[in-house]
Scaffold this motif. Structure first.
Motif, PDB file in Angstrom:
ATOM      1  N   ALA A  26       0.822  -1.208   0.000  1.00  0.00           N
ATOM      2  CA  ALA A  26       0.000   0.000   0.000  1.00  0.00           C
ATOM      3  C   ALA A  26       0.857   1.259   0.000  1.00  0.00           C
ATOM      4  O   ALA A  26       0.565   2.230  -0.707  1.00  0.00           O
ATOM      5  CB  ALA A  26      -0.931  -0.010   1.208  1.00  0.00           C
ATOM      6  N   ILE A  27       1.930   1.262   0.787  1.00  0.00           N
ATOM      7  CA  ILE A  27       2.791   2.451   0.852  1.00  0.00           C
ATOM      8  C   ILE A  27       3.488   2.686  -0.486  1.00  0.00           C
ATOM      9  O   ILE A  27       3.552   3.818  -0.982  1.00  0.00           O
ATOM     10  CB  ILE A  27       3.812   2.312   1.990  1.00  0.00           C
ATOM     11  N   LEU A  28       4.013   1.630  -1.103  1.00  0.00           N
ATOM     12  CA  LEU A  28       4.672   1.787  -2.394  1.00  0.00           C
ATOM     13  C   LEU A  28       3.691   2.239  -3.471  1.00  0.00           C
ATOM     14  O   LEU A  28       4.014   3.105  -4.296  1.00  0.00           O
ATOM     15  CB  LEU A  28       5.338   0.471  -2.808  1.00  0.00           C
ATOM     16  N   ALA A  29       2.482   1.682  -3.466  1.00  0.00           N
ATOM     17  CA  ALA A  29       1.490   2.084  -4.457  1.00  0.00           C
ATOM     18  C   ALA A  29       1.101   3.545  -4.276  1.00  0.00           C
ATOM     19  O   ALA A  29       0.913   4.285  -5.250  1.00  0.00           O
ATOM     20  CB  ALA A  29       0.258   1.187  -4.353  1.00  0.00           C
ATOM     21  N   TYR A  30       0.985   3.982  -3.038  1.00  0.00           N
ATOM     22  CA  TYR A  30       0.615   5.369  -2.739  1.00  0.00           C
ATOM     23  C   TYR A  30       1.729   6.342  -3.136  1.00  0.00           C
ATOM     24  O   TYR A  30       1.488   7.353  -3.808  1.00  0.00           O
ATOM     25  CB  TYR A  30       0.319   5.485  -1.247  1.00  0.00           C
TER      26      TYR A  30
ATOM     27  N   ALA B 137      -4.329   7.159   0.415  1.00  0.00           N
ATOM     28  CA  ALA B 137      -3.965   8.045   1.519  1.00  0.00           C
ATOM     29  C   ALA B 137      -4.857   7.830   2.734  1.00  0.00           C
ATOM     30  O   ALA B 137      -4.382   7.870   3.872  1.00  0.00           O
ATOM     31  CB  ALA B 137      -4.015   9.511   1.080  1.00  0.00           C
ATOM     32  N   ARG B 138      -6.145   7.602   2.512  1.00  0.00           N
ATOM     33  CA  ARG B 138      -7.069   7.496   3.661  1.00  0.00           C
ATOM     34  C   ARG B 138      -6.816   6.251   4.516  1.00  0.00           C
ATOM     35  O   ARG B 138      -6.695   6.365   5.739  1.00  0.00           O
ATOM     36  CB  ARG B 138      -8.515   7.591   3.192  1.00  0.00           C
ATOM     37  N   PRO B 139      -6.741   5.054   3.945  1.00  0.00           N
ATOM     38  CA  PRO B 139      -6.431   3.912   4.824  1.00  0.00           C
ATOM     39  C   PRO B 139      -5.047   4.007   5.456  1.00  0.00           C
ATOM     40  O   PRO B 139      -4.860   3.594   6.607  1.00  0.00           O
ATOM     41  CB  PRO B 139      -6.547   2.694   3.903  1.00  0.00           C
TER      42      PRO B 139
ATOM     43  N   HIS C  36       3.142  15.883  -5.163  1.00  0.00           N
ATOM     44  CA  HIS C  36       2.610  16.182  -3.836  1.00  0.00           C
ATOM     45  C   HIS C  36       3.589  15.657  -2.802  1.00  0.00           C
ATOM     46  O   HIS C  36       4.525  14.926  -3.127  1.00  0.00           O
ATOM     47  CB  HIS C  36       1.231  15.551  -3.636  1.00  0.00           C
ATOM     48  N   ASP C  37       3.355  16.040  -1.537  1.00  0.00           N
ATOM     49  CA  ASP C  37       4.158  15.530  -0.429  1.00  0.00           C
ATOM     50  C   ASP C  37       3.337  14.453   0.270  1.00  0.00           C
ATOM     51  O   ASP C  37       2.375  14.761   0.976  1.00  0.00           O
ATOM     52  CB  ASP C  37       4.497  16.662   0.542  1.00  0.00           C
ATOM     53  N   PRO C  38       3.663  13.182   0.091  1.00  0.00           N
ATOM     54  CA  PRO C  38       2.805  12.114   0.604  1.00  0.00           C
ATOM     55  C   PRO C  38       2.684  12.089   2.122  1.00  0.00           C
ATOM     56  O   PRO C  38       1.618  11.791   2.667  1.00  0.00           O
ATOM     57  CB  PRO C  38       3.444  10.826   0.072  1.00  0.00           C
ATOM     58  N   VAL C  39       3.761  12.405   2.847  1.00  0.00           N
ATOM     59  CA  VAL C  39       3.707  12.368   4.311  1.00  0.00           C
ATOM     60  C   VAL C  39       2.875  13.531   4.844  1.00  0.00           C
ATOM     61  O   VAL C  39       2.111  13.377   5.803  1.00  0.00           O
ATOM     62  CB  VAL C  39       5.122  12.367   4.910  1.00  0.00           C
ATOM     63  N   ASP C  40       2.998  14.700   4.223  1.00  0.00           N
ATOM     64  CA  ASP C  40       2.191  15.843   4.633  1.00  0.00           C
ATOM     65  C   ASP C  40       0.699  15.519   4.512  1.00  0.00           C
ATOM     66  O   ASP C  40      -0.100  15.838   5.404  1.00  0.00           O
ATOM     67  CB  ASP C  40       2.536  17.048   3.769  1.00  0.00           C
TER      68      ASP C  40
END
Length: 240
Positions: A64-68, A77-79, A114-118
């Motif tokens: 999930a993290i790699l796909a995101y 992002a939501r899950p 985009h900034d994924p962690v933000d």
């Protein structure tokens, strides 16, 4: 066609197990949300806050993290933020919190758009507020210089790459600490912890600005294989 758009027009497949029908199937969602616990890298770098994660970086969490982050599946992002919120809650107890996201490297941010962690920090804060938790997000960390790609670097090389990399906006003379007076807990947030070097450097920058930070929360923690430090590691780390 961007992956996020494909998810709208084609039947989605689970990012964790590739089963058809959903972005993340119920089984993989359960694995991602798991049981948040304190998971520290071993060995841990000096100054690393207590680090809590919702899952181990494997299986559904890794997929999930790699796909995101790398394949544009931004709907995940939501899950993922739900998992991060669980880790924050486990780390902070019932205290009010300020979430401080670790900024992405600028080239990576431009590539992803985009900034994924933000984004995860903002959504996680929304989840916690919905449960009645007093939460704020402070985007106060900045990158002082360009960083090399961390992928494939040893723990020593990561520490060298990140040394002095972060600063704090408005961080002179304890201004940040004063503006956060009365905060229950400052929690650093990121998507994955591997060696802990990134979180340790972020914590150092905040401490220099007068902010006490003793907690970190991530979606997933990498399983580390500890091995003997070879002389070549030291030489490569000092020369990078």
């Amino acid at each position: 066609m961007p992956t996020a758009l494909l998810d709208l027009v084609l039947p989605p497949r689970c990012a964790g197990c590739d089963a058809p029908g959903s972005l993340l199937c119920p089984g993989c969602t359960a694995g991602l949300h798991g049981q948040p616990v304190r998971r520290m890298p071993d060995p841990s770098p000096s100054g690393l806050p207590d680090c809590w994660s919702a899952a181990v970086y494997a299986g559904a969490a890794r997929g999930a993290i790699l796909a995101y982050k790398e394949r544009g599946r931004t709907a995940l992002a939501r899950p993922l933020a739900g998992a991060l919120a669980l880790a924050v809650a486990a780390a902070a107890g019932e205290r009010p919190v300020v979430l401080v996201p670790v900024p992405s490297a600028r080239p990576a941010g431009r590539r992803r758009g985009h900034d994924p962690v933000d984004r995860l920090a903002e959504l996680a804060a929304g989840c916690l507020r919905g449960a009645g938790w007093p939460v704020a997000v402070a985007r106060t960390l900045t990158q002082r210089r360009r960083l090399a790609d961390q992928a494939g670097l040893s723990a020593l090389q990561r520490a060298e790459n990140l040394s002095g990399a972060f600063g704090v906006t408005g961080g002179r003379n304890g201004a940040v600490a004063r503006s956060w007076g009365g905060v229950g807990a400052v929690v650093l947030v990121d998507d994955v912890v591997t060696t802990g070097a990134t979180l340790a450097e972020a914590a150092r920058a905040l401490r220099e600005a007068g902010v006490t930070v003793s907690l970190a929360a991530v979606v997933a923690a990498t399983r580390r294989r500890v091995r003997k430090i070879e002389l070549s590691d030291i030489t490569e780390g000092n020369g990078s």
